[in-house]
Design a protein around this motif. Structure first.
Motif, mmCIF file in Angstrom:
data_model
loop_
_atom_site.group_PDB
_atom_site.id
_atom_site.type_symbol
_atom_site.label_atom_id
_atom_site.label_comp_id
_atom_site.label_asym_id
_atom_site.label_seq_id
_atom_site.Cartn_x
_atom_site.Cartn_y
_atom_site.Cartn_z
ATOM 1 N N ALA A 50 0.644 -1.049 0.093
ATOM 2 C CA ALA A 50 -0.036 0.303 -0.092
ATOM 3 C C ALA A 50 0.551 1.398 0.302
ATOM 4 C CB ALA A 50 -0.972 0.172 1.269
ATOM 5 N N LYS A 51 0.667 2.022 -0.948
ATOM 6 C CA LYS A 51 1.153 3.376 -1.314
ATOM 7 C C LYS A 51 3.031 3.095 -1.406
ATOM 8 C CE LYS A 51 -2.319 6.010 1.212
ATOM 9 N NZ LYS A 51 -2.859 7.208 2.418
ATOM 10 N N GLU A 52 2.867 2.111 -2.144
ATOM 11 C CA GLU A 52 5.129 2.014 -1.974
ATOM 12 C C GLU A 52 5.788 1.210 -0.315
ATOM 13 O OE1 GLU A 52 6.441 4.936 -3.983
ATOM 14 O OE2 GLU A 52 5.183 4.769 -5.679
ATOM 15 N N ARG A 53 4.696 0.422 0.256
ATOM 16 C CA ARG A 53 4.719 -0.265 0.657
ATOM 17 C C ARG A 53 4.555 -1.053 1.374
ATOM 18 N NH1 ARG A 53 8.717 2.988 4.226
ATOM 19 N NH2 ARG A 53 8.585 1.288 6.188
ATOM 20 N N ILE A 54 5.438 -2.514 1.802
ATOM 21 C CA ILE A 54 5.017 -3.120 1.659
ATOM 22 C C ILE A 54 4.387 -3.560 3.524
ATOM 23 C CG2 ILE A 54 5.739 -5.824 2.460
ATOM 24 C CD1 ILE A 54 8.030 -5.286 0.264
ATOM 25 N N LEU A 55 2.790 -4.043 3.470
ATOM 26 C CA LEU A 55 2.248 -3.767 4.760
ATOM 27 C C LEU A 55 2.347 -5.565 5.032
ATOM 28 C CD1 LEU A 55 -1.333 -3.219 3.032
ATOM 29 C CD2 LEU A 55 0.316 -1.488 5.040
ATOM 30 N N ALA A 56 2.734 -6.486 4.386
ATOM 31 C CA ALA A 56 2.397 -7.500 5.046
ATOM 32 C C ALA A 56 3.124 -8.540 4.454
ATOM 33 C CB ALA A 56 1.106 -8.549 5.686
ATOM 34 N N VAL A 57 4.006 -9.913 4.218
ATOM 35 C CA VAL A 57 4.475 -11.315 4.017
ATOM 36 C C VAL A 57 3.158 -12.338 4.434
ATOM 37 C CG1 VAL A 57 5.926 -9.838 3.025
ATOM 38 C CG2 VAL A 57 5.715 -11.095 4.738
ATOM 39 N N GLY A 58 2.998 -12.966 3.241
ATOM 40 C CA GLY A 58 2.596 -14.110 4.025
ATOM 41 C C GLY A 58 1.897 -15.546 2.796
ATOM 42 N N SER A 59 0.669 -16.056 3.466
ATOM 43 C CA SER A 59 0.668 -17.267 2.285
ATOM 44 C C SER A 59 -0.418 -16.838 1.633
ATOM 45 C CB SER A 59 0.023 -18.170 2.510
ATOM 46 O OG SER A 59 -1.565 -17.818 2.991
ATOM 47 N N ASP A 60 -0.578 -17.419 0.060
ATOM 48 C CA ASP A 60 -2.057 -16.851 -0.508
ATOM 49 C C ASP A 60 -2.974 -16.067 -0.242
ATOM 50 O OD1 ASP A 60 -0.144 -16.497 -2.766
ATOM 51 O OD2 ASP A 60 -0.722 -18.267 -3.818
ATOM 52 N N GLU A 61 -3.850 -17.672 0.601
ATOM 53 C CA GLU A 61 -4.420 -17.058 1.334
ATOM 54 C C GLU A 61 -5.029 -16.022 2.177
ATOM 55 O OE1 GLU A 61 -7.359 -20.132 4.560
ATOM 56 O OE2 GLU A 61 -5.460 -20.526 3.808
ATOM 57 N N GLU A 62 -3.298 -16.119 3.371
ATOM 58 C CA GLU A 62 -3.763 -14.490 4.323
ATOM 59 C C GLU A 62 -3.613 -13.536 3.336
ATOM 60 O OE1 GLU A 62 -1.306 -17.350 7.769
ATOM 61 O OE2 GLU A 62 0.070 -16.316 5.970
ATOM 62 N N ILE A 63 -2.504 -13.687 2.328
ATOM 63 C CA ILE A 63 -2.286 -12.163 1.999
ATOM 64 C C ILE A 63 -3.894 -11.981 0.711
ATOM 65 C CG2 ILE A 63 -0.730 -10.923 0.229
ATOM 66 C CD1 ILE A 63 0.213 -11.364 3.130
ATOM 67 N N LYS A 64 -4.530 -13.301 0.241
ATOM 68 C CA LYS A 64 -5.599 -12.874 -0.962
ATOM 69 C C LYS A 64 -6.387 -12.076 0.633
ATOM 70 C CE LYS A 64 -8.531 -14.190 -4.444
ATOM 71 N NZ LYS A 64 -8.358 -15.521 -5.448
ATOM 72 N N GLY A 65 -6.997 -12.289 1.676
ATOM 73 C CA GLY A 65 -7.961 -11.673 2.524
ATOM 74 C C GLY A 65 -7.640 -10.603 2.850
ATOM 75 N N LEU A 66 -6.541 -9.814 2.010
ATOM 76 C CA LEU A 66 -6.616 -8.835 2.854
ATOM 77 C C LEU A 66 -6.950 -7.506 1.319
ATOM 78 C CD1 LEU A 66 -2.719 -8.389 4.534
ATOM 79 C CD2 LEU A 66 -4.554 -8.361 5.251
ATOM 80 N N ALA A 67 -7.257 -8.386 0.290
ATOM 81 C CA ALA A 67 -7.218 -7.400 -0.662
ATOM 82 C C ALA A 67 -8.518 -6.725 -0.490
ATOM 83 C CB ALA A 67 -7.168 -8.204 -1.851
ATOM 84 N N GLY A 68 -8.717 -5.669 -1.032
ATOM 85 C CA GLY A 68 -10.257 -4.443 -1.338
ATOM 86 C C GLY A 68 -10.701 -4.991 -2.786
ATOM 87 N N PRO A 69 -12.064 -4.413 -2.486
ATOM 88 C CA PRO A 69 -12.218 -4.276 -3.853
ATOM 89 C C PRO A 69 -11.375 -3.909 -5.131
ATOM 90 C CG PRO A 69 -13.410 -2.448 -2.492
ATOM 91 C CD PRO A 69 -13.022 -3.480 -1.992
ATOM 92 N N ASP A 70 -10.404 -2.548 -4.613
ATOM 93 C CA ASP A 70 -9.641 -1.595 -5.266
ATOM 94 C C ASP A 70 -8.571 -2.299 -5.598
ATOM 95 O OD1 ASP A 70 -11.962 0.237 -6.446
ATOM 96 O OD2 ASP A 70 -11.367 1.194 -4.570
ATOM 97 N N THR A 71 -8.376 -3.173 -4.819
ATOM 98 C CA THR A 71 -6.419 -4.037 -4.761
ATOM 99 C C THR A 71 -6.208 -4.378 -6.239
ATOM 100 O OG1 THR A 71 -7.497 -4.436 -2.045
ATOM 101 C CG2 THR A 71 -4.835 -4.994 -3.334
ATOM 102 N N GLU A 72 -4.994 -3.829 -6.695
ATOM 103 C CA GLU A 72 -4.919 -5.095 -8.311
ATOM 104 C C GLU A 72 -4.285 -6.489 -7.764
ATOM 105 O OE1 GLU A 72 -1.928 -4.882 -11.952
ATOM 106 O OE2 GLU A 72 -2.273 -2.640 -10.170
ATOM 107 N N ILE A 73 -4.181 -7.319 -7.801
ATOM 108 C CA ILE A 73 -3.940 -8.488 -7.631
ATOM 109 C C ILE A 73 -3.230 -8.936 -8.747
ATOM 110 C CG2 ILE A 73 -4.539 -10.971 -7.426
ATOM 111 C CD1 ILE A 73 -6.913 -9.853 -5.569
ATOM 112 N N ILE A 74 -1.701 -9.430 -8.824
ATOM 113 C CA ILE A 74 -1.082 -10.424 -9.644
ATOM 114 C C ILE A 74 -0.169 -11.104 -9.313
ATOM 115 C CG2 ILE A 74 1.151 -10.117 -11.095
ATOM 116 C CD1 ILE A 74 1.135 -7.172 -10.234
#
Length: 205
Positions: A50-74
């Motif tokens: 977020a805003k060019e800073r790393i918020l968190a690292v983890g598993s796909d399941e954990e990090i995907k759960g943080l995404a909002g409706p406007d989050t770009e997912i790669i």
């Protein structure tokens, strides 16, 4: 992209951290091999930014759960992901290349004669026809107070193309074989914003 420490470990993540996170990431990268530079958690499968800073690292399941409706997912496609580097003008690739080249810095060769001797010894282990690459000479630190020339290099390496780079990275000396292989002769125009040093007959020196 800046990296900050994550408050959980890959093996035993603190899920409360994810549940309490209110800021939604701008970007999530999944399915990657992220190198975190954190000794307590050296690798992760996914990264949230977020805003060019790393918020968190983890598993796909954990990090995907943080995404909002406007989050770009790669989808990282299993490739390695590194945090952003801040380059303080260190010429990293050039530095890596010098590990395979002959060191001609002033503490190794304090004169044109000394450079020639080092090139001669180095060329003995290089197959004929292959480039002898050298770096680090400083004309202002040499006893002769001048740049080496192709004639200096021709005397000790007539069968190899020789390239000798100045410590600044903005000047290079080639011997006659090297000049020929590079297609540089008396008819070659000076490069844009550069100059080919020449003798009285316009031949490159």
């Amino acid at each position: 992209m800046a990296c900050q420490r994550s408050p959980f470990r890959v093996q035993t993540p603190d899920r409360r951290y994810f549940q309490d996170m209110q800021q939604k990431p701008d970007l999530v990268v999944l399915n990657t091999e992220a190198l975190t530079m954190d000794a307590s958690q050296p690798q992760a499968q996914a990264v949230a930014v977020a805003k060019e800073r790393i918020l968190a690292v983890g598993s796909d399941e954990e990090i995907k759960g943080l995404a909002g409706p406007d989050t770009e997912i790669i989808d990282g496609q299993g490739l390695t992901l590194l945090p952003g580097f801040i380059d303080s003008h260190i010429h990293l690739l050039s530095l890596a290349r010098t590990t395979q080249e002959l060191d001609c810095r002033p503490d190794k060769a304090s004169s044109v004669t000394a450079i020639a001797h080092r090139v001669f010894e180095w060329a003995r282990i290089v197959p004929p026809g292959e480039w002898v690459r050298c770096f680090g000479y400083d004309d202002l630190a040499l006893d002769e107070r001048r740049h080496p020339t192709r004639h200096d290099l021709d005397k000790i390496s007539p069968r190899h193309p020789v390239r000798l780079d100045h410590r600044s990275g903005h000047a290079t000396v080639l011997n006659s074989v090297g000049l020929q292989m590079a297609g540089i002769d008396a008819e070659t125009p000076d490069p844009v914003e550069g100059v080919i040093d020449r003798d009285a007959n316009s031949e490159p020196t």
